[in-house]
Design a protein around this motif. Structure first.
Motif, PDB file in Angstrom:
ATOM      1  N   UNK A   8      29.257  14.361 -34.911  1.00 49.23           N
ATOM      2  CA  UNK A   8      27.991  14.403 -36.103  1.00 49.23           C
ATOM      3  C   UNK A   8      26.721  13.185 -35.541  1.00 49.23           C
ATOM      4  N   UNK A   9      25.462  13.566 -35.556  1.00 46.77           N
ATOM      5  CA  UNK A   9      24.445  12.880 -34.933  1.00 46.77           C
ATOM      6  C   UNK A   9      22.554  12.139 -35.818  1.00 46.77           C
ATOM      7  N   UNK A  10      22.463  12.261 -34.746  1.00 39.80           N
ATOM      8  CA  UNK A  10      20.897  12.423 -35.815  1.00 39.80           C
ATOM      9  C   UNK A  10      20.071  14.004 -34.967  1.00 39.80           C
ATOM     10  N   UNK A  11      18.926  13.901 -35.871  1.00 36.70           N
ATOM     11  CA  UNK A  11      17.836  14.640 -35.007  1.00 36.70           C
ATOM     12  C   UNK A  11      16.536  13.801 -34.973  1.00 36.70           C
ATOM     13  N   UNK A  12      16.573  13.373 -33.455  1.00 37.83           N
ATOM     14  CA  UNK A  12      15.587  12.737 -33.309  1.00 37.83           C
ATOM     15  C   UNK A  12      14.321  13.215 -33.254  1.00 37.83           C
ATOM     16  N   UNK A  13      13.246  14.489 -33.841  1.00 31.25           N
ATOM     17  CA  UNK A  13      12.374  14.561 -33.653  1.00 31.25           C
ATOM     18  C   UNK A  13      11.319  14.089 -34.443  1.00 31.25           C
ATOM     19  N   UNK A  14      10.637  14.443 -34.803  1.00 28.48           N
ATOM     20  CA  UNK A  14       9.387  13.627 -35.823  1.00 28.48           C
ATOM     21  C   UNK A  14       9.415  12.678 -36.052  1.00 28.48           C
ATOM     22  N   UNK A  15       8.683  11.614 -36.370  1.00 25.81           N
ATOM     23  CA  UNK A  15       9.112  10.400 -37.353  1.00 25.81           C
ATOM     24  C   UNK A  15       9.539   9.356 -36.367  1.00 25.81           C
ATOM     25  N   UNK A  16       9.957   7.933 -37.017  1.00 26.89           N
ATOM     26  CA  UNK A  16      10.562   7.406 -36.440  1.00 26.89           C
ATOM     27  C   UNK A  16      11.942   7.485 -37.044  1.00 26.89           C
ATOM     28  N   UNK A  17      12.852   6.380 -36.521  1.00 24.47           N
ATOM     29  CA  UNK A  17      14.463   6.145 -36.786  1.00 24.47           C
ATOM     30  C   UNK A  17      14.398   5.951 -37.733  1.00 24.47           C
ATOM     31  N   UNK A  18      14.245   5.950 -39.216  1.00 27.01           N
ATOM     32  CA  UNK A  18      14.382   4.998 -40.807  1.00 27.01           C
ATOM     33  C   UNK A  18      13.708   6.812 -40.926  1.00 27.01           C
ATOM     34  N   UNK A  19      13.133   8.242 -40.445  1.00 28.19           N
ATOM     35  CA  UNK A  19      13.440   9.175 -41.219  1.00 28.19           C
ATOM     36  C   UNK A  19      14.119   9.838 -40.247  1.00 28.19           C
ATOM     37  N   UNK A  20      14.826   9.548 -39.477  1.00 25.16           N
ATOM     38  CA  UNK A  20      15.525  11.185 -38.550  1.00 25.16           C
ATOM     39  C   UNK A  20      16.850  11.007 -39.906  1.00 25.16           C
ATOM     40  N   UNK A  21      17.321  12.790 -39.702  1.00 25.94           N
ATOM     41  CA  UNK A  21      18.104  13.071 -40.813  1.00 25.94           C
ATOM     42  C   UNK A  21      19.337  13.197 -40.045  1.00 25.94           C
ATOM     43  N   UNK A  22      20.801  13.182 -40.143  1.00 29.89           N
ATOM     44  CA  UNK A  22      21.504  13.279 -40.005  1.00 29.89           C
ATOM     45  C   UNK A  22      21.986  14.998 -39.639  1.00 29.89           C
ATOM     46  N   UNK A  23      22.377  15.172 -38.684  1.00 33.45           N
ATOM     47  CA  UNK A  23      22.782  16.480 -38.573  1.00 33.45           C
ATOM     48  C   UNK A  23      24.332  16.925 -38.479  1.00 33.45           C
ATOM     49  N   UNK A  24      24.612  18.004 -38.283  1.00 37.74           N
ATOM     50  CA  UNK A  24      25.793  17.746 -38.320  1.00 37.74           C
ATOM     51  C   UNK A  24      26.328  18.807 -37.598  1.00 37.74           C
ATOM     52  N   UNK A  25      27.176  19.230 -36.661  1.00 40.34           N
ATOM     53  CA  UNK A  25      27.874  20.323 -35.812  1.00 40.34           C
ATOM     54  C   UNK A  25      28.693  20.519 -36.377  1.00 40.34           C
ATOM     55  N   UNK A  26      29.511  21.646 -38.073  1.00 42.73           N
ATOM     56  CA  UNK A  26      31.060  21.473 -37.213  1.00 42.73           C
ATOM     57  C   UNK A  26      31.849  22.432 -36.246  1.00 42.73           C
ATOM     58  N   UNK A  27      32.683  21.850 -36.055  1.00 39.60           N
ATOM     59  CA  UNK A  27      33.797  23.280 -35.108  1.00 39.60           C
ATOM     60  C   UNK A  27      33.530  24.497 -36.010  1.00 39.60           C
ATOM     61  N   UNK A  28      33.477  24.375 -36.703  1.00 35.02           N
ATOM     62  CA  UNK A  28      33.561  25.793 -37.225  1.00 35.02           C
ATOM     63  C   UNK A  28      32.941  26.753 -37.350  1.00 35.02           C
ATOM     64  N   UNK A  29      31.769  25.524 -36.912  1.00 32.42           N
ATOM     65  CA  UNK A  29      30.090  26.964 -36.157  1.00 32.42           C
ATOM     66  C   UNK A  29      29.403  26.458 -37.443  1.00 32.42           C
ATOM     67  N   UNK A  30      29.679  26.616 -38.865  1.00 33.02           N
ATOM     68  CA  UNK A  30      28.014  26.859 -38.996  1.00 33.02           C
ATOM     69  C   UNK A  30      27.699  24.519 -39.014  1.00 33.02           C
ATOM     70  N   UNK A  31      25.670  24.723 -38.608  1.00 36.74           N
ATOM     71  CA  UNK A  31      25.695  23.648 -38.742  1.00 36.74           C
ATOM     72  C   UNK A  31      25.008  23.230 -40.075  1.00 36.74           C
ATOM     73  N   UNK A  32      24.771  21.567 -39.978  1.00 31.27           N
ATOM     74  CA  UNK A  32      23.108  21.229 -41.281  1.00 31.27           C
ATOM     75  C   UNK A  32      22.245  19.972 -41.174  1.00 31.27           C
TER      76      UNK A  32
END
Length: 197
Positions: free
Chosen positions: A129-153
């Motif tokens: 379970x991560x943040x994608x810290x790209x564009x925008x400030x920290x309040x705009x970061x989406x959560x990124x899920x890297x599933x052990x089963x393969x899919x990311x979302x």
């Protein structure tokens, strides 16, 4: 085989006020309140952020109010203790290199920039379970899920709101099992894990 990003889930409303986000989490996981500190802990967030890791306000507030905890014997939420924030930030920066090496091996979807990944939790089954810290400030970061089963979302809301909505079933937990809204473990200031009876 290259991993793939399967989609983005959006909350009805992104909660920007950290205290409101904490209240929503406490309603979703009622047993969490038993582990709330009597007084908010003092952190030197400026020192942590000097290493190049800005952090969202909801995460900082969660750290100030709670020790690290585990939900449903499944999801460990990484919260540094007071005076550990600089070490945590240093480790988080170093971990980005791991994601870069994974990307080189095709284990990160091409739509996800590995240098922007910042970890805040992991499951006992190998999900990240991560943040994608790209564009925008920290309040705009989406959560990124890297599933052990393969899919990311992605989840286009804050980390605390993600935990609340994962536990209360508001969104579909793609490639994850349902998570019961119960605290099953927590870590004290010495880093010792305690089971919740």
């Amino acid at each position: 085989m290259t991993e793939q990003l399967i989609g983005i889930q959006k909350p009805v409303r992104r909660i920007l006020d950290p205290d409101e986000a904490i209240a929503v989490l406490e309603r979703a996981v009622p047993g969490l309140v038993e582990h709330r500190r009597g007084e908010p802990a003092a952190y030197d967030w400026t020192a942590a952020e000097a290493l190049g890791v800005a952090l969202p306000a909801d995460y900082k507030r969660l750290c100030e109010l709670y020790p690290a905890f585990e939900l449903d014997d499944f999801l460990g939420v990484f919260l540094p203790g007071p005076q550990e924030e600089t070490d945590w930030a240093r480790m988080a920066c170093e971990e980005r290199e791991r994601w870069v090496s994974y990307a080189d091996g095709g284990l990160v979807p091409p739509e996800v920039e590995p240098r922007n990944l910042l970890s805040w939790g992991a499951s006992m089954e190998g999900d990240d379970f991560l943040w994608s810290t790209g564009a925008g400030g920290p309040e705009e970061w989406p959560v990124t899920v890297c599933s052990r089963n393969g899919p990311w979302w992605h989840y286009d809301g804050g980390m605390v709101q993600f935990l609340a909505e994962l536990c209360d079933g508001t969104f579909e937990p793609w490639a994850l099992p349902p998570v019961r809204p119960e605290v099953t473990g927590w870590w004290d200031e010495r880093g010792v894990r305690h089971d919740v009876a």
